[in-house]
Design a protein around this motif. Structure first.
Motif, PDB file in Angstrom:
ATOM      1  N   GLN A 100       0.875  -1.169   0.042  1.00 52.79           N
ATOM      2  CA  GLN A 100      -0.026   0.007  -0.046  1.00 52.79           C
ATOM      3  C   GLN A 100       0.763   1.251  -0.066  1.00 52.79           C
ATOM      4  OE1 GLN A 100      -3.881   0.022   0.312  1.00 52.79           O
ATOM      5  NE2 GLN A 100      -3.085   1.877  -0.708  1.00 52.79           N
ATOM      6  N   TYR A 101       1.935   1.157   0.737  1.00 51.68           N
ATOM      7  CA  TYR A 101       2.796   2.678   0.901  1.00 51.68           C
ATOM      8  C   TYR A 101       3.460   2.803  -0.286  1.00 51.68           C
ATOM      9  CZ  TYR A 101       6.596   5.875   2.323  1.00 51.68           C
ATOM     10  OH  TYR A 101       6.913   6.959   2.568  1.00 51.68           O
ATOM     11  N   GLN A 115       2.229   1.729  -3.492  1.00 53.42           N
ATOM     12  CA  GLN A 115       1.376   2.242  -4.390  1.00 53.42           C
ATOM     13  C   GLN A 115       1.089   3.454  -4.107  1.00 53.42           C
ATOM     14  OE1 GLN A 115      -1.459  -0.961  -3.814  1.00 53.42           O
ATOM     15  NE2 GLN A 115      -0.833  -2.114  -5.677  1.00 53.42           N
ATOM     16  N   ASN A 116       0.762   3.933  -2.682  1.00 57.57           N
ATOM     17  CA  ASN A 116       0.401   5.571  -2.589  1.00 57.57           C
ATOM     18  C   ASN A 116       1.684   6.421  -3.064  1.00 57.57           C
ATOM     19  OD1 ASN A 116      -1.630   4.469  -1.163  1.00 57.57           O
ATOM     20  ND2 ASN A 116      -1.071   5.018   1.093  1.00 57.57           N
ATOM     21  N   ASN A 117       2.699   5.867  -3.107  1.00 56.66           N
ATOM     22  CA  ASN A 117       3.926   6.936  -3.662  1.00 56.66           C
ATOM     23  C   ASN A 117       4.007   6.724  -5.062  1.00 56.66           C
ATOM     24  OD1 ASN A 117       4.939   8.389  -1.282  1.00 56.66           O
ATOM     25  ND2 ASN A 117       4.325   6.279  -0.600  1.00 56.66           N
ATOM     26  N   LEU A 172      -3.121   3.456   6.249  1.00 60.53           N
ATOM     27  CA  LEU A 172      -2.485   4.186   5.324  1.00 60.53           C
ATOM     28  C   LEU A 172      -3.488   4.606   4.315  1.00 60.53           C
ATOM     29  CD1 LEU A 172       0.484   2.086   4.077  1.00 60.53           C
ATOM     30  CD2 LEU A 172       0.620   4.199   5.686  1.00 60.53           C
TER      31      LEU A 172
END
Ligand code: MG
Length: 170
Positions: A59-60, A62-64, A170
């Motif tokens: 997730q982290y 992908q968030n970036n 997140l």
């Protein structure tokens, strides 16, 4: 965009967390085979937590805006010879994972990637707890493992553990 090295290490950590889940599932299976269902339950939940960790790293990334590449997961490579050895291997593995988290932190720190450092803060704390838990299991087994009645009670205690989702969102 994240620094290339930081992104690479975060991506590798996805695999490491899934490997941890796989390893602990192997531990869990070992204990269920041995009739220590409480220990089996404890490590099955531990495996779920590791999968959660992997998902948080995904997730982290992908968030970036980073692409996640999933690699093959190694087969659990630890020989499980007796109930105590498994716990000792669990502690060693957590110490290893702590070193991995610290390596990523170090890489983020060196490029002043404060966002990744903040993300990793949760894992730094989590690893402290994981090491304490693993160490406590070894100590309890040393104290009670040789006495069948005490072992039965310890097994019951570990059987009471229930899964809860990670506190990090997140
Ligand atoms: Mg983990």
């Amino acid at each position: 965009m994240l620094d290339k090295k930081v992104a690479e290490l975060l991506n590798q950590q996805v695999n490491k967390e899934f490997y941890s889940a796989y390893l602990y599932l192997d531990f869990s299976n070992y204990y269920f085979d041995e009739g220590l269902d409480g220990f089996g339950n404890w490590y099955r939940i531990q495996a779920q937590e590791e999968r959660d960790h992997a998902m948080l790293f995904i997730q982290y990334l992908q968030n970036n805006g980073e692409k996640v590449s999933l690699e093959a997961i190694d087969r659990p490579g630890i020989e499980l010879t007796n109930a105590k050895v498994v716990l000792e291997e669990g502690l060693k593995h957590e110490q290893y994972v702590t070193s991995l988290i610290h390596t990523i932190y170090d890489a983020a720190y060196s490029v002043k990637d404060f966002r990744t450092m903040q993300f990793l803060d949760w894992f730094v704390k989590e690893q402290g707890e994981e090491e304490t838990n693993a160490d406590n299991l070894v100590k309890k087994f040393e104290l009670f493992g040789d006495d069948p009645k005490s072992l039965y009670m310890l097994d019951n205690e570990l059987g009471a553990r229930v899964y809860s989702a990670p506190s990090l969102t997140l």
